[in-house]
Design an enzyme around this catalytic site. Structure first.
Site, PDB file in Angstrom:
ATOM      1  N   ALA B  38       0.855  -1.200   0.000  1.00 31.11           N
ATOM      2  CA  ALA B  38       0.000   0.000   0.000  1.00 31.11           C
ATOM      3  C   ALA B  38       0.884   1.241   0.000  1.00 31.11           C
ATOM      4  O   ALA B  38       0.727   2.151   0.818  1.00 31.11           O
ATOM      5  CB  ALA B  38      -0.957  -0.009   1.200  1.00 31.11           C
ATOM      6  N   LEU B  39       1.806   1.248  -0.943  1.00 33.98           N
ATOM      7  CA  LEU B  39       2.900   2.226  -0.906  1.00 33.98           C
ATOM      8  C   LEU B  39       2.421   3.633  -1.237  1.00 33.98           C
ATOM      9  O   LEU B  39       1.518   3.839  -2.037  1.00 33.98           O
ATOM     10  CB  LEU B  39       3.986   1.797  -1.898  1.00 33.98           C
ATOM     11  N   HIS B  40       3.071   4.579  -0.584  1.00 32.45           N
ATOM     12  CA  HIS B  40       2.845   5.999  -0.858  1.00 32.45           C
ATOM     13  C   HIS B  40       4.211   6.671  -0.937  1.00 32.45           C
ATOM     14  O   HIS B  40       5.252   6.007  -0.812  1.00 32.45           O
ATOM     15  CB  HIS B  40       1.952   6.615   0.219  1.00 32.45           C
ATOM     16  N   HIS B  43       7.037   5.746   1.522  1.00 34.69           N
ATOM     17  CA  HIS B  43       7.821   4.533   1.246  1.00 34.69           C
ATOM     18  C   HIS B  43       8.847   4.783   0.146  1.00 34.69           C
ATOM     19  O   HIS B  43       9.974   4.285   0.206  1.00 34.69           O
ATOM     20  CB  HIS B  43       6.901   3.396   0.785  1.00 34.69           C
ATOM     21  N   GLY B 153      11.106   4.107   8.267  1.00 31.54           N
ATOM     22  CA  GLY B 153      10.572   5.455   8.378  1.00 31.54           C
ATOM     23  C   GLY B 153      10.499   5.924   9.821  1.00 31.54           C
ATOM     24  O   GLY B 153      10.159   5.162  10.721  1.00 31.54           O
ATOM     25  N   SER B 192      -0.387   4.544   4.994  1.00 31.62           N
ATOM     26  CA  SER B 192      -1.295   3.704   4.210  1.00 31.62           C
ATOM     27  C   SER B 192      -2.698   3.753   4.791  1.00 31.62           C
ATOM     28  O   SER B 192      -3.683   3.624   4.070  1.00 31.62           O
ATOM     29  CB  SER B 192      -0.798   2.253   4.200  1.00 31.62           C
TER      30      SER B 192
END
Lengths: 290, 290
Positions: B38-40, B43, B153, B192
């Site tokens: 569910a990358l944004h 990431h 992160g 996410s």
């Protein structure tokens, strides 16, 4: 890096990694033998086994406080580094890693590991802190050395199964090899703790192996495990052992109690018994007499 | 090895190790970015950071059941592998590791890890199973990949501190790098789980960052931490959050409660708060307003 009778000794993780990194750059594979020192012929067999499987062999000597309880023999456990180094060199070891307790356990460490499964019961019951301590130090040592293969003795069978489970569950990229127990001419499993025994106690200790072999044969022949275990315990006390922690026939790989008969899976008979203040362990495969 | 929009995908540990071993033989260093997919953009910043620090970058996408409780959002956690693979390739990733649950947790696994220290309290209190699950999967992934560097992160600050402690305590030979939190134009930390928010909830969520900044400044100016934390909690509820798990000013490195004042050690303000059924977290350094 200091030299002891021609065997290089490193005492820091950084120095260990430097030497092993140099070896790898030269294309050498690495075998690792973790020990608590007080070496005997059994340990040297592990070193030779590692030498058969890898180009370079590193052994560690570290008496791991994390696997001793307060009342146990951490303080008196035999320490003889110069002699150990000499023996290791003679067996083909290329490097000794002998860290201090402070190097292995820097202040502020809080992480613990519980292996469960094969760590439960037997040694895990009588020495509840041991396998947590073993799991932690073995994980650290394997991550420090990143060896291709590590060799452990079958003498500590349950520990070997715990290490196999640990390494599999954490995906530690080191192959674990078990090496058969070395015995003296009377069948007594070699152990650093044998050094604690008097001559009279040694005579008694030498009967442990025979009692287990007979009990294992009785189990393999279909005897009730409860009866086999009780008879073996009584035989040990008759032989002169002061106390028996356990005699148990278990599944060899996960140390689980047999639900059906011993024919269902490979079996192992394991025992821990006391002679005065010395605690001895031994084990062997459960197989019909040949 | 399958290809998804030019990004190679491996699904087994053996295939991962083969590719990474090939890379190392070619002299490449390896950077690793573990994700739950569910990358944004947050990431992708981690992937670019890994690319700055290593020759080759591998990212994992694995929604780790071990770190979710039964009542949490494991089932609904967003999964979109094809889009993730496209985004990763665009950010300079060279390999996607996307194992199944069965590949990561083969039957019969029993080992657990407890990090203690920074894992206690805050997330560790409200999600008691989480850090055990994180410690296990991170240990496995790092041992599988044996990367030179892994990037996490700062959005999950406590997790980053837990991973640092874990890696130090177990001597895992991978450098851990923290990467600053990415925020939208309104200061909302990218997550996410933001995808769960309605437009109205999004408006509320965007106030979390400002409330924490003001509270952190008040703490840095010498305000009583109890009062600062209580005021921030009330401000979040006034802003429209449905419930606040915690707002806390802690020592940045070990998440311990400050015994003296915040001037004693670097500080961090951390919060977890609910908007309906969505739980958001955020954190930032405690520093006087500039």
């Amino acid at each position: 890096m200091a030299e002891t009778d021609a065997l290089p000794v490193v005492r820091s993780v950084a120095a260990l990694r430097q030497t092993l990194s140099d070896w790898r750059r030269q294309g050498f594979t690495v075998g690792f033998v973790p020990t608590m020192g007080a070496l005997h012929e059994g340990h040297l067999t592990l070193v030779r086994e590692a030498g058969q499987r890898a180009d370079r062999v590193v052994a560690s000597v570290f008496v791991n406080p994390a696997q001793f309880a307060a009342h146990e023999d951490l303080g008196t456990y035999p320490r003889q580094e110069a002699r150990d180094a000499e023996l290791l060199a003679g067996a083909g070891c290329h490097l000794l890693f002998a860290p201090s307790v402070e190097e292995m356990y820097p202040a502020g460490a809080t992480t613990t590991i519980s292996v469960g499964g094969p760590a439960e019961g037997l040694e895990g019951e009588f020495r509840p802190q041991m396998f947590g301590g073993v799991a932690l130090v073995v994980t650290k040592l394997l991550n420090q050395a990143r060896a291709d293969v590590a060799v452990f003795g079958e003498k500590d069978w349950q520990q070997l199964m715990v290490v196999r489970r640990l390494v599999r569950d954490l995906d530690i990229p080191t192959e674990i090899v078990g090496s058969p127990t070395m015995r003296d001419g009377h069948g007594l499993a070699l152990s650093s703790r044998n050094a604690y025994l008097s001559e009279a106690e040694l005579e008694v200790a030498r009967q442990l192996n025979g009692v287990l072999a007979a009990a294992g044969a009785a189990a393999a022949s279909g005897g009730s495990l409860d009866v086999v275990e009780r008879d073996a315990r009584e035989a040990l006390l008759r032989a002169g052992f002061s106390h028996v922690d356990y005699v148990a026939v278990r599944r060899a790989d996960d140390l689980a109690v047999f639900e059906g008969g011993v024919a269902d899976a490979p079996g192992r008979i394991l025992a821990a018994a006391w002679l005065g203040r010395t605690r001895l362990i031994d084990n062997m495969a459960v197989a019909a007499p040949s």
